[in-house]
Design an enzyme around this catalytic site. Structure first.
Site, PDB file in Angstrom:
ATOM      1  N   PHE A  36     -32.546 -30.370  71.824  1.00 28.04           N
ATOM      2  CA  PHE A  36     -32.241 -30.616  73.086  1.00 28.04           C
ATOM      3  C   PHE A  36     -33.458 -30.914  73.874  1.00 28.04           C
ATOM      4  CE2 PHE A  36     -31.081 -30.248  77.669  1.00 28.04           C
ATOM      5  CZ  PHE A  36     -30.087 -31.229  77.572  1.00 28.04           C
ATOM      6  N   ASP A  86     -41.719 -28.779  73.608  1.00 31.86           N
ATOM      7  CA  ASP A  86     -40.856 -28.865  74.861  1.00 31.86           C
ATOM      8  C   ASP A  86     -40.618 -27.245  75.331  1.00 31.86           C
ATOM      9  OD1 ASP A  86     -38.912 -28.802  76.672  1.00 31.86           O
ATOM     10  OD2 ASP A  86     -37.797 -30.293  75.499  1.00 31.86           O
ATOM     11  N   LYS A  96     -38.057 -27.322  84.381  1.00 34.83           N
ATOM     12  CA  LYS A  96     -37.158 -26.175  84.865  1.00 34.83           C
ATOM     13  C   LYS A  96     -37.818 -25.275  86.073  1.00 34.83           C
ATOM     14  CE  LYS A  96     -33.147 -26.806  82.195  1.00 34.83           C
ATOM     15  NZ  LYS A  96     -33.175 -27.117  80.766  1.00 34.83           N
TER      16      LYS A  96
HETATM   17  C1  PLP Z   1     -33.131 -28.551  80.232  1.00 38.61           C
HETATM   18  C2  PLP Z   1     -33.967 -29.079  79.171  1.00 38.61           C
HETATM   19  C3  PLP Z   1     -34.229 -30.425  79.168  1.00 38.61           C
HETATM   20  C4  PLP Z   1     -33.901 -31.435  80.183  1.00 38.61           C
HETATM   21  O1  PLP Z   1     -34.432 -30.925  81.773  1.00 38.61           O
HETATM   22  P1  PLP Z   1     -33.745 -31.548  82.758  1.00 38.61           P
HETATM   23  O2  PLP Z   1     -34.376 -31.255  83.892  1.00 38.61           O
HETATM   24  O3  PLP Z   1     -32.006 -31.460  82.737  1.00 38.61           O
HETATM   25  O4  PLP Z   1     -33.811 -33.350  82.561  1.00 38.61           O
HETATM   26  C5  PLP Z   1     -35.138 -30.869  78.212  1.00 38.61           C
HETATM   27  N1  PLP Z   1     -35.660 -29.850  77.113  1.00 38.61           N
HETATM   28  C6  PLP Z   1     -35.232 -28.770  77.177  1.00 38.61           C
HETATM   29  C7  PLP Z   1     -35.747 -27.821  75.993  1.00 38.61           C
HETATM   30  C8  PLP Z   1     -34.332 -28.277  78.152  1.00 38.61           C
HETATM   31  O5  PLP Z   1     -33.747 -26.945  77.806  1.00 38.61           O
END
Ligand code: PLP
Length: 401
Positions: A143, A228, A257
């Site tokens: 994700f 990520d 985040k």
């Molecule tokens: C939440 C998340 C994203 C996307 O972030 P947004 O601010 O919602 O665009 C990307 N990678 C990971 C691992 C995430 O948990």
């Protein structure tokens, strides 16, 4: 405060808001620390932290103060001009990540897009990959956000169906399988994009040595490793960044985040000069990226994590929480996994769907969310105390014991 009640607000949202989410039936109108409240005055403990965007706790006073002070001075300049906060934020985050440079964006998905563009551009300019041939290796069940390019390499049909045509240039291999990565590499491989722990997939923790293996493979083959850390970063997993468990030095760190302290969307990519230096004026950007309001909030958000030692706290309390969950010996629970305060409970098939339990937990005053149909994620704000975990465990025992 609104004078509408929860029922009316949910109806209104259902009527006027697109249905791209399926929220638990609770309306939140106030919050502080780990606690949230609905318009009727019912209190709930937050065990999701807005998908780990609120690691510092709701409305942390130091972060709110930074927001208010900055709002009184300057909010947005665009990068057409310098401003007096972006350099401070860049320096702070560069020092925290031990990288030379930062590129600021707003949402997580934008930071992921930035990392993809970085790897591709580096591939063409530095590695000499033939034009338009660059490949990036990604993982099943990943994700990384919701943009068209990012969902192009999703393996979740719900996230992907009917959004084609998709962006090419990605090779999808199984997670936690180093051989698969080796086999996917060719002369066009520019990078690897990986979550150190797969959060949305259900808090999937790879084997010890996996991240080190990826790092070694990257170095041996002259490709970039991008981690990520949008969900796993900023103390969530018991270290400042989850890649630190692997004792590696990734080429690119993607953050979002909790960088915004649950207050403001702030995301960023960190890397050294030889990598982020591929960008020249005009080749990438964002109107709000590096805005003074976001920068002030992000600086305060980082300071809170450091001042309050939230990584060590997350490590200790996460261990305690998992021990308590395991000690329940529940026949409904198959596996308890995670690191720090990022915890996944995989239910037994006989237990039924996770939504049943997240709904029951809500009724007991505990808010958490299922990922997939059979996994419950617990990720409270890191300012939670041991006593509050004990309190949460009482409800969890009643529902899952
Ligand atoms: C939440 C998340 C994203 C996307 O972030 P947004 O601010 O919602 O665009 C990307 N990678 C990971 C691992 C995430 O948990």
């Amino acid at each position: 405060m609104t004078n509408l009640n929860s029922e009316q607000l949910m109806e209104m949202e259902h009527k006027y808001g697109a249905h791209n989410y399926h929220p638990l039936e609770v309306v939140i109108s106030k919050a502080e620390g780990i606690w949230v409240e609905d318009p009727e005055g019912n209190k709930y403990m937050d065990m999701l932290s807005a998908y780990s965007a609120v690691n510092q706790g709701h409305r942390h006073p130091a972060i709110i103060k930074a927001l208010k002070n900055q709002a009184d001075e300057l909010t947005l300049t665009s990068r057409a001009f310098f401003n007096d906060k972006w350099p401070l934020f860049a320096k702070k985050l560069a020092e925290l990540t031990e990288k030379d440079m930062i590129l600021p964006m707003n949402t997580g998905a934008e930071a992921v897009e930035t990392a993809i563009k970085t790897m591709r551009k580096w591939g063409y300019l530095k590695k000499g990959i033939e034009k338009n041939k660059a490949e990036i290796i990604v993982f099943e069940e990943n994700f990384h956000g919701r943009t068209t390019t990012v969902i192009s390499f999703s393996t979740d049909p719900v996230a992907k169906d009917d959004y084609g045509p998709f962006t090419p240039g990605f090779k999808i291999v199984p997670y936690n399988d180093l051989e698969a990565v080796k086999n996917a590499i060719n002369e066009n491989t520019a990078g690897i994009l990986v979550e150190p722990i797969q959060g949305e997939a259900g808090v999937v923790v790879p084997d010890d040595g996996y991240l080190k293996g990826l790092s070694d493979i990257s170095k041996e083959n002259n490709i970039l490793l991008a981690v990520d850390e949008i969900q796993t970063g900023f103390a969530r997993t018991g270290k400042m960044f989850a890649f630190m468990y692997g004792n590696i030095d990734p080429d690119i760190i993607i953050m979002g985040k909790a960088l915004g302290g649950g207050v403001f969307p702030v995301s960023a990519v960190a890397a050294n000069n030889d990598i982020l230096g591929v960008f020249k004026p005009g080749s990438h950007g964002s109107t709000f990226g590096g805005n003074p309001l976001g920068c002030a909030v992000a600086i305060a958000s980082i300071e809170v994590l450091l001042d309050e030692n939230l990584a060590a706290k997350s490590f200790e309390l996460g261990k305690y929480f998992r021990e308590q969950l395991l000690a329940m010996n529940s026949d409904k629970i198959d596996i308890v996994r995670g690191k720090g305060l990022l915890i996944g409970i995989v239910l037994n098939e006989s237990a039924g769907k996770a939504r049943i339990y997240t709904t029951k937990l809500k009724e007991k005053g505990l808010l958490c969310k299922e990922t997939h149909d059979w996994i419950i994620r617990f990720a409270p704000p890191l300012v939670i105390t041991k006593e509050e975990i004990d309190q949460a465990m009482e409800s969890i025992r009643e529902v899952l014991g």
